[in-house]
Design a protein around this motif. Structure first.
Motif, PDB file in Angstrom:
ATOM      1  N   GLU A  80      -3.115  32.882  -7.069  1.00 58.86           N
ATOM      2  CA  GLU A  80      -1.942  32.417  -7.093  1.00 58.86           C
ATOM      3  C   GLU A  80      -1.004  33.463  -8.075  1.00 58.86           C
ATOM      4  O   GLU A  80      -1.181  34.012  -8.769  1.00 58.86           O
ATOM      5  CB  GLU A  80      -2.163  31.210  -8.467  1.00 58.86           C
ATOM      6  N   ASP A  81       0.148  33.673  -7.332  1.00 67.74           N
ATOM      7  CA  ASP A  81       1.143  34.401  -7.821  1.00 67.74           C
ATOM      8  C   ASP A  81       2.348  33.437  -8.564  1.00 67.74           C
ATOM      9  O   ASP A  81       2.785  32.700  -7.876  1.00 67.74           O
ATOM     10  CB  ASP A  81       1.770  35.451  -6.975  1.00 67.74           C
ATOM     11  N   TYR A  82       2.765  33.914  -9.701  1.00 71.85           N
ATOM     12  CA  TYR A  82       3.949  33.107 -10.413  1.00 71.85           C
ATOM     13  C   TYR A  82       5.348  33.997 -10.329  1.00 71.85           C
ATOM     14  O   TYR A  82       5.361  35.102 -10.342  1.00 71.85           O
ATOM     15  CB  TYR A  82       3.512  32.991 -11.753  1.00 71.85           C
ATOM     16  N   PHE A  83       6.485  32.924 -10.048  1.00 76.76           N
ATOM     17  CA  PHE A  83       7.478  33.763  -9.968  1.00 76.76           C
ATOM     18  C   PHE A  83       8.649  32.703 -10.709  1.00 76.76           C
ATOM     19  O   PHE A  83       8.374  31.788 -11.001  1.00 76.76           O
ATOM     20  CB  PHE A  83       8.155  33.645  -8.564  1.00 76.76           C
ATOM     21  N   ILE A  84       9.690  33.402 -11.166  1.00 78.21           N
ATOM     22  CA  ILE A  84      10.833  32.723 -11.788  1.00 78.21           C
ATOM     23  C   ILE A  84      11.914  32.904 -10.866  1.00 78.21           C
ATOM     24  O   ILE A  84      12.490  34.084 -10.341  1.00 78.21           O
ATOM     25  CB  ILE A  84      11.110  33.180 -13.316  1.00 78.21           C
ATOM     26  N   GLN A  85      12.523  31.796 -10.256  1.00 77.21           N
ATOM     27  CA  GLN A  85      14.062  32.178  -9.360  1.00 77.21           C
ATOM     28  C   GLN A  85      15.059  31.456 -10.222  1.00 77.21           C
ATOM     29  O   GLN A  85      15.144  30.428 -10.760  1.00 77.21           O
ATOM     30  CB  GLN A  85      13.838  31.266  -8.136  1.00 77.21           C
ATOM     31  N   LYS A  86      16.342  32.261 -10.382  1.00 74.79           N
ATOM     32  CA  LYS A  86      17.594  31.740 -10.857  1.00 74.79           C
ATOM     33  C   LYS A  86      18.678  32.118  -9.897  1.00 74.79           C
ATOM     34  O   LYS A  86      18.363  32.915  -9.081  1.00 74.79           O
ATOM     35  CB  LYS A  86      17.726  32.054 -12.238  1.00 74.79           C
ATOM     36  N   PRO A  87      19.777  31.621  -9.944  1.00 77.50           N
ATOM     37  CA  PRO A  87      20.800  32.065  -9.073  1.00 77.50           C
ATOM     38  C   PRO A  87      21.166  33.460  -9.399  1.00 77.50           C
ATOM     39  O   PRO A  87      21.307  34.309 -10.158  1.00 77.50           O
ATOM     40  CB  PRO A  87      22.130  31.287  -9.996  1.00 77.50           C
ATOM     41  N   GLY A  88      20.860  33.937  -8.096  1.00 74.05           N
ATOM     42  CA  GLY A  88      21.110  35.357  -7.927  1.00 74.05           C
ATOM     43  C   GLY A  88      19.947  36.387  -7.923  1.00 74.05           C
ATOM     44  O   GLY A  88      20.139  37.616  -7.600  1.00 74.05           O
ATOM     45  N   GLY A  89      18.724  35.544  -8.004  1.00 73.73           N
ATOM     46  CA  GLY A  89      17.458  36.509  -8.077  1.00 73.73           C
ATOM     47  C   GLY A  89      16.191  35.988  -8.344  1.00 73.73           C
ATOM     48  O   GLY A  89      16.094  34.515  -8.566  1.00 73.73           O
ATOM     49  N   ILE A  90      15.096  36.517  -8.093  1.00 73.64           N
ATOM     50  CA  ILE A  90      13.770  36.031  -8.279  1.00 73.64           C
ATOM     51  C   ILE A  90      12.917  37.143  -8.550  1.00 73.64           C
ATOM     52  O   ILE A  90      13.020  38.451  -8.113  1.00 73.64           O
ATOM     53  CB  ILE A  90      13.451  35.286  -6.924  1.00 73.64           C
ATOM     54  N   LYS A 122       7.288  39.490 -21.756  1.00 76.46           N
ATOM     55  CA  LYS A 122       8.507  40.277 -21.798  1.00 76.46           C
ATOM     56  C   LYS A 122       9.372  40.437 -20.494  1.00 76.46           C
ATOM     57  O   LYS A 122      10.753  40.176 -20.818  1.00 76.46           O
ATOM     58  CB  LYS A 122       7.985  41.648 -22.091  1.00 76.46           C
ATOM     59  N   GLN A 123       8.682  40.707 -19.295  1.00 79.35           N
ATOM     60  CA  GLN A 123       9.569  40.442 -18.256  1.00 79.35           C
ATOM     61  C   GLN A 123      10.449  39.276 -17.915  1.00 79.35           C
ATOM     62  O   GLN A 123      11.468  39.127 -17.566  1.00 79.35           O
ATOM     63  CB  GLN A 123       8.817  40.719 -16.873  1.00 79.35           C
ATOM     64  N   ALA A 124       9.512  38.237 -18.199  1.00 74.41           N
ATOM     65  CA  ALA A 124      10.139  36.894 -17.801  1.00 74.41           C
ATOM     66  C   ALA A 124      11.259  36.430 -18.907  1.00 74.41           C
ATOM     67  O   ALA A 124      12.396  36.093 -18.619  1.00 74.41           O
ATOM     68  CB  ALA A 124       9.050  35.797 -18.080  1.00 74.41           C
ATOM     69  N   ILE A 125      11.052  36.814 -20.132  1.00 73.96           N
ATOM     70  CA  ILE A 125      12.281  36.696 -21.385  1.00 73.96           C
ATOM     71  C   ILE A 125      13.410  37.284 -20.926  1.00 73.96           C
ATOM     72  O   ILE A 125      14.597  36.820 -21.063  1.00 73.96           O
ATOM     73  CB  ILE A 125      11.431  37.003 -22.648  1.00 73.96           C
ATOM     74  N   GLU A 126      13.304  38.610 -20.672  1.00 70.63           N
ATOM     75  CA  GLU A 126      14.543  39.470 -20.205  1.00 70.63           C
ATOM     76  C   GLU A 126      14.983  39.049 -19.004  1.00 70.63           C
ATOM     77  O   GLU A 126      16.291  39.009 -18.948  1.00 70.63           O
ATOM     78  CB  GLU A 126      13.821  41.063 -20.132  1.00 70.63           C
ATOM     79  N   PHE A 127      14.514  38.540 -17.886  1.00 71.96           N
ATOM     80  CA  PHE A 127      14.888  38.061 -16.878  1.00 71.96           C
ATOM     81  C   PHE A 127      15.968  36.836 -17.081  1.00 71.96           C
ATOM     82  O   PHE A 127      16.787  36.871 -16.424  1.00 71.96           O
ATOM     83  CB  PHE A 127      13.911  37.620 -15.709  1.00 71.96           C
ATOM     84  N   LEU A 128      15.558  35.952 -17.929  1.00 79.05           N
ATOM     85  CA  LEU A 128      15.986  34.634 -18.236  1.00 79.05           C
ATOM     86  C   LEU A 128      17.232  34.799 -19.465  1.00 79.05           C
ATOM     87  O   LEU A 128      17.987  34.130 -19.544  1.00 79.05           O
ATOM     88  CB  LEU A 128      15.181  33.892 -18.620  1.00 79.05           C
ATOM     89  N   GLY A 129      17.165  36.259 -19.839  1.00 81.21           N
ATOM     90  CA  GLY A 129      18.130  36.637 -20.965  1.00 81.21           C
ATOM     91  C   GLY A 129      18.186  35.633 -22.322  1.00 81.21           C
ATOM     92  O   GLY A 129      19.100  35.501 -22.963  1.00 81.21           O
ATOM     93  N   LEU A 130      16.819  35.431 -22.525  1.00 79.81           N
ATOM     94  CA  LEU A 130      16.259  34.541 -23.930  1.00 79.81           C
ATOM     95  C   LEU A 130      16.500  35.342 -25.010  1.00 79.81           C
ATOM     96  O   LEU A 130      16.128  36.803 -25.084  1.00 79.81           O
ATOM     97  CB  LEU A 130      15.390  33.870 -23.643  1.00 79.81           C
ATOM     98  N   ASP A 131      16.634  35.107 -26.005  1.00 75.76           N
ATOM     99  CA  ASP A 131      16.435  35.797 -27.354  1.00 75.76           C
ATOM    100  C   ASP A 131      14.931  35.661 -27.803  1.00 75.76           C
ATOM    101  O   ASP A 131      14.207  34.741 -27.867  1.00 75.76           O
ATOM    102  CB  ASP A 131      17.498  35.134 -28.487  1.00 75.76           C
ATOM    103  N   LYS A 132      14.251  37.105 -27.867  1.00 75.74           N
ATOM    104  CA  LYS A 132      13.202  36.979 -28.151  1.00 75.74           C
ATOM    105  C   LYS A 132      12.675  36.549 -29.544  1.00 75.74           C
ATOM    106  O   LYS A 132      11.593  35.690 -29.669  1.00 75.74           O
ATOM    107  CB  LYS A 132      12.461  38.467 -28.112  1.00 75.74           C
ATOM    108  N   LYS A 133      13.337  36.564 -30.428  1.00 73.27           N
ATOM    109  CA  LYS A 133      13.091  35.922 -31.785  1.00 73.27           C
ATOM    110  C   LYS A 133      12.920  34.327 -31.792  1.00 73.27           C
ATOM    111  O   LYS A 133      12.099  33.617 -32.268  1.00 73.27           O
ATOM    112  CB  LYS A 133      13.981  36.320 -33.017  1.00 73.27           C
ATOM    113  N   GLU A 134      14.067  34.042 -31.129  1.00 73.92           N
ATOM    114  CA  GLU A 134      13.763  32.354 -30.713  1.00 73.92           C
ATOM    115  C   GLU A 134      13.004  31.963 -30.057  1.00 73.92           C
ATOM    116  O   GLU A 134      12.330  30.813 -30.368  1.00 73.92           O
ATOM    117  CB  GLU A 134      15.313  31.946 -29.995  1.00 73.92           C
TER     118      GLU A 134
END
Length: 233
Positions: A174-184, A191-203
């Motif tokens: 199984e391979d896992y992906f995040i898809q959002k408007p404009g990219g996958i 770290k990669q997932a948090i940065e891709f979604l533009g989330l605040d690391k501390k939050e």
């Protein structure tokens, strides 16, 4: 619906030569409900099961047809027997008159829901060129929203070390992906997932303490958590 599904068979299905040996009256009944006339399909494509010397099967979860739902070119057909071959990334249905498995052209499939005890939804992703195992682009839709969590189920084979009736065996990945408007992206680290979604690391760290989520021990749960934060924004 019957006429629509008859058109589907004529236009979008490819024949296979493999005889499906076991008679199944339930499948025959479902077939005749959707397709009132028996039609021999001739269009030039074949599906072949793996050799009998391969241990296991190439399908998602079960090698049995399940009464399911499929959307093709925007039209949805219900109560259709389906199988998903994750070794070849192909969707199959059943032609009971000739006892055949029939290959559905993947380029026509929008999505399908396998009617397992817990139904599983799959969608076709058109672009993921950086991923070597994209195949026909069929992924499980695990979380849906502004951003999606996708799973690519696939099987590979390896040689058997022991001497016996089987020369090879299937194993699943199984391979896992995040898809959002404009990219996958294929996710390999939090770290990669948090940065891709533009989330605040501390939050993210603060919010993950309550449910005690950890990427290493529960990748899917953690990705679902991250995407839920993104989708609430």
């Amino acid at each position: 619906m019957a006429n629509h599904f008859f058109s589907l068979v004529l236009g979008f299905l490819l024949p296979c030569t493999l005889v499906f040996g076991q008679k199944n009256e339930g499948l025959t009944e479902k077939y005749r409900e959707n397709i009132p006339l028996d039609q021999e399909i001739v269009s030039g494509g074949y599906f072949v099961d793996p050799p009998k010397t391969y241990e296991g099967h190439p399908y998602f979860f079960t090698k049995n047809f399940e009464t399911s739902e499929i959307t093709v070119n925007g039209l949805t057909y219900k109560e259709v027997p389906l199988l998903y071959n994750i070794w070849k990334d192909e969707v199959l249905t059943f032609q009971p008159v000739h006892k055949q498995k029939i290959l559905i052209r993947a380029d026509k499939v929008d999505q399908f829901i396998l009617g397992l005890e817990k139904p599983v939804c799959f969608i076709r992703v058109h672009e993921n060129s950086r991923y070597n195992h994209h195949g026909n682009g069929i992924y499980e839709l695990y979380v849906e929203g502004k951003a999606n969590v996708l799973i690519k189920h696939r099987k590979q084979t390896k040689s058997k070390r022991e001497v016996g009736i089987y020369s090879h065996e299937f194993y699943e990945i199984e391979d896992y992906f995040i898809q959002k408007p404009g990219g996958i992206i294929q996710v390999t680290s939090k770290k990669q997932a948090i940065e891709f979604l533009g989330l605040d690391k501390k939050e993210v760290k603060r919010m993950s303490k309550g449910p005690k989520l950890h990427f290493r021990s529960d990748k899917l749960g953690y990705l679902a958590f991250l995407v839920s934060l993104y989708n609430k924004q």
